[in-house]
Design a protein around this motif. Sequence first.
Motif, mmCIF file in Angstrom:
data_model
loop_
_atom_site.group_PDB
_atom_site.id
_atom_site.type_symbol
_atom_site.label_atom_id
_atom_site.label_comp_id
_atom_site.label_asym_id
_atom_site.label_seq_id
_atom_site.Cartn_x
_atom_site.Cartn_y
_atom_site.Cartn_z
ATOM 1 N N MET A 131 19.166 73.183 39.325
ATOM 2 C CA MET A 131 20.501 73.699 39.612
ATOM 3 C C MET A 131 21.554 73.276 38.603
ATOM 4 S SD MET A 131 20.244 75.839 41.998
ATOM 5 C CE MET A 131 21.983 76.146 42.295
ATOM 6 N N TRP A 132 21.369 72.118 37.925
ATOM 7 C CA TRP A 132 22.381 71.744 36.935
ATOM 8 C C TRP A 132 22.447 72.756 35.785
ATOM 9 C CZ3 TRP A 132 18.065 68.294 37.429
ATOM 10 C CH2 TRP A 132 17.157 68.322 36.376
ATOM 11 N N THR A 133 21.364 73.490 35.573
ATOM 12 C CA THR A 133 21.379 74.520 34.535
ATOM 13 C C THR A 133 22.357 75.625 34.872
ATOM 14 O OG1 THR A 133 19.112 74.031 33.868
ATOM 15 C CG2 THR A 133 19.921 76.239 33.369
ATOM 16 N N LYS A 134 22.470 75.931 36.143
ATOM 17 C CA LYS A 134 23.393 76.981 36.580
ATOM 18 C C LYS A 134 24.850 76.589 36.319
ATOM 19 C CE LYS A 134 23.933 80.229 40.412
ATOM 20 N NZ LYS A 134 23.408 80.601 41.760
ATOM 21 N N ASP A 135 25.145 75.301 36.337
ATOM 22 C CA ASP A 135 26.503 74.846 36.018
ATOM 23 C C ASP A 135 26.875 75.233 34.593
ATOM 24 O OD1 ASP A 135 26.638 73.708 38.542
ATOM 25 O OD2 ASP A 135 26.024 71.715 37.840
ATOM 26 N N ALA A 136 25.892 75.197 33.684
ATOM 27 C CA ALA A 136 26.146 75.543 32.287
ATOM 28 C C ALA A 136 26.068 77.044 32.043
ATOM 29 C CB ALA A 136 25.141 74.824 31.387
ATOM 30 N N CYS A 137 25.367 77.771 32.915
ATOM 31 C CA CYS A 137 25.187 79.217 32.764
ATOM 32 C C CYS A 137 25.432 79.868 34.131
ATOM 33 C CB CYS A 137 23.778 79.517 32.251
ATOM 34 S SG CYS A 137 23.457 81.255 31.865
ATOM 35 N N ASP A 162 20.790 63.638 31.587
ATOM 36 C CA ASP A 162 22.038 64.152 31.023
ATOM 37 C C ASP A 162 22.289 65.608 31.403
ATOM 38 O OD1 ASP A 162 20.089 65.337 29.504
ATOM 39 O OD2 ASP A 162 20.794 64.576 27.574
ATOM 40 N N LYS A 163 21.534 66.077 32.407
ATOM 41 C CA LYS A 163 21.718 67.434 32.945
ATOM 42 C C LYS A 163 21.623 68.498 31.840
ATOM 43 C CE LYS A 163 22.272 66.081 37.190
ATOM 44 N NZ LYS A 163 21.903 64.656 37.049
ATOM 45 N N LYS A 164 20.643 68.342 30.984
ATOM 46 C CA LYS A 164 20.405 69.304 29.918
ATOM 47 C C LYS A 164 19.847 70.607 30.516
ATOM 48 C CE LYS A 164 17.353 70.050 25.948
ATOM 49 N NZ LYS A 164 16.216 69.471 25.175
ATOM 50 N N PRO A 165 20.390 71.764 30.135
ATOM 51 C CA PRO A 165 19.860 73.026 30.657
ATOM 52 C C PRO A 165 18.422 73.251 30.196
ATOM 53 C CG PRO A 165 22.044 73.355 29.723
ATOM 54 C CD PRO A 165 21.604 71.986 29.310
ATOM 55 N N VAL A 166 17.549 73.558 31.135
ATOM 56 C CA VAL A 166 16.159 73.875 30.815
ATOM 57 C C VAL A 166 15.707 75.026 31.698
ATOM 58 C CG1 VAL A 166 15.460 71.587 29.986
ATOM 59 C CG2 VAL A 166 15.305 72.109 32.431
ATOM 60 N N VAL A 167 14.762 75.804 31.175
ATOM 61 C CA VAL A 167 14.123 76.861 31.958
ATOM 62 C C VAL A 167 12.621 76.745 31.720
ATOM 63 C CG1 VAL A 167 14.497 78.597 30.130
ATOM 64 C CG2 VAL A 167 14.061 79.325 32.499
ATOM 65 N N VAL A 168 11.877 76.655 32.811
ATOM 66 C CA VAL A 168 10.447 76.399 32.738
ATOM 67 C C VAL A 168 9.722 77.291 33.731
ATOM 68 C CG1 VAL A 168 10.893 73.956 32.172
ATOM 69 C CG2 VAL A 168 10.379 74.600 34.539
ATOM 70 N N PHE A 169 8.417 77.387 33.566
ATOM 71 C CA PHE A 169 7.597 78.046 34.576
ATOM 72 C C PHE A 169 7.465 77.123 35.783
ATOM 73 C CE2 PHE A 169 3.451 78.782 36.604
ATOM 74 C CZ PHE A 169 3.653 80.093 37.011
ATOM 75 N N ASN A 170 7.629 77.692 36.971
ATOM 76 C CA ASN A 170 7.473 76.913 38.187
ATOM 77 C C ASN A 170 6.911 77.814 39.270
ATOM 78 O OD1 ASN A 170 7.557 74.797 40.010
ATOM 79 N ND2 ASN A 170 9.749 74.391 39.768
ATOM 80 N N TRP A 171 6.560 77.224 40.388
ATOM 81 C CA TRP A 171 5.948 77.992 41.463
ATOM 82 C C TRP A 171 6.210 77.311 42.796
ATOM 83 C CZ3 TRP A 171 3.448 74.996 37.945
ATOM 84 C CH2 TRP A 171 2.668 73.943 38.416
ATOM 85 N N THR A 172 6.067 78.059 43.839
ATOM 86 C CA THR A 172 6.111 77.529 45.191
ATOM 87 C C THR A 172 4.928 78.081 45.965
ATOM 88 O OG1 THR A 172 7.474 77.251 47.176
ATOM 89 C CG2 THR A 172 7.654 79.367 46.052
ATOM 90 N N PRO A 173 4.222 77.221 46.741
ATOM 91 C CA PRO A 173 4.601 75.857 47.118
ATOM 92 C C PRO A 173 4.150 74.808 46.113
ATOM 93 C CG PRO A 173 2.631 76.533 48.320
ATOM 94 C CD PRO A 173 3.061 77.721 47.526
ATOM 95 N N ASN A 174 5.016 73.856 45.863
ATOM 96 C CA ASN A 174 4.641 72.589 45.220
ATOM 97 C C ASN A 174 5.708 71.552 45.515
ATOM 98 O OD1 ASN A 174 6.632 72.356 43.108
ATOM 99 N ND2 ASN A 174 5.487 73.779 41.848
ATOM 100 N N PHE A 175 5.467 70.327 45.096
ATOM 101 C CA PHE A 175 6.363 69.225 45.447
ATOM 102 C C PHE A 175 7.715 69.330 44.764
ATOM 103 C CE2 PHE A 175 5.403 67.956 41.266
ATOM 104 C CZ PHE A 175 6.369 67.038 40.882
ATOM 105 N N ALA A 176 7.812 70.059 43.647
ATOM 106 C CA ALA A 176 8.993 70.005 42.784
ATOM 107 C C ALA A 176 10.250 70.487 43.492
ATOM 108 C CB ALA A 176 8.749 70.836 41.519
ATOM 109 N N GLU A 177 10.106 71.441 44.402
ATOM 110 C CA GLU A 177 11.288 71.998 45.053
ATOM 111 C C GLU A 177 12.012 70.946 45.900
ATOM 112 O OE1 GLU A 177 9.647 75.229 47.639
ATOM 113 O OE2 GLU A 177 7.780 74.253 47.099
ATOM 114 N N ALA A 178 11.283 69.919 46.366
ATOM 115 C CA ALA A 178 11.917 68.854 47.135
ATOM 116 C C ALA A 178 12.558 67.808 46.229
ATOM 117 C CB ALA A 178 10.897 68.189 48.046
ATOM 118 N N VAL A 179 12.076 67.697 45.008
ATOM 119 C CA VAL A 179 12.582 66.687 44.076
ATOM 120 C C VAL A 179 13.763 67.222 43.258
ATOM 121 C CG1 VAL A 179 11.958 65.203 42.122
ATOM 122 C CG2 VAL A 179 10.300 65.643 43.948
#
Length: 305
Positions: A107-113, A183-200
């Motif tokens: 979500m910090w990426t959305k702050d920049a874009c 440092d809240k650097k904007p990044v865009v990566v491949f991701n999927w659900t379900p996995n643990f990342a959405e909680a982190v």
Amino acid sequence: MVAIAPVGVIAADSSDPIVIPIHNWSSQIVMSNVVGQMFEEMGNNVEYITTDSQAVYESVRLGDVALELEVWEGAFGASFRTALEKGGLHDAGDHDAVTREDWWYPMWTKDACPGLPSWEALNDCAALFATAETGSKGRYLDGPVDWLKHGQERVAALGMNFQVVNAGSAAALWAEIGAAEADKKPVVVFNWTPNFAEAVWPGEFVEFPEWVDGCDTDPSVGPNPNALYDCGNPAKGYLKKAAWDGMKDKWPHAYCALTKISFTNPQIAEMAKLVDTDELEPEEAAVEWLAANRATIDPWINACK
């Protein structure tokens, strides 16, 4: 004289090992161990082998492995359908889980874009994602090459100012997000659900042109009439199980349990968390997950004894 089993009695499972394939993401590895340990509880022998996540459907079809537990529609639907058409394997039922696999950002990426999740807005912000490696183009970290996510084809089809870089593993995707967090650097990566990342890391999927059947096979489908992969992946994809046609006769009790198994999004996310966050070995994670979920798995086992 040949003994004939009484009507209604299921033949015993073969003593040959049930070969279960292992891939390169945590939920599939833990799930494979969970199901393997279930089969062992039922008196079966189990063997695990590392297998390419696309080629596995040919292995199932030929009986080299007995099953596949995570058939993701977006990543593996095409390989699964190809194997189905050849014959030798079949659809062994869906999990309750609903899947999505696509470009994603914390979500910090959305702050920049702030125009996100629109893909057009992402493209307008491409310079935010540029690195020494990509020059003036934005950097998108896609999944490992063998996941066949077609990121480069999408960039070309939609005329995006991005360069696609493939991660070597799922762990490399999490490392990318974790490294950007401080440092809240904007990044865009491949991701999927379900996995643990959405909680982190709370985040969102990029919204590309909506998936339409044929987007990956017919250039006329989608906004670019001259290209494939010009739309996003299915937003509500299936997660199936596949089985070798011979499994139901060779290991009828285990096959019965396989058809009943149906994991949910939170259950699968927890499997991944035990490895990716809690740092357990997959075998240990499976033991812990099974201990905490007997109310779910015991009815599947008991129905197939």
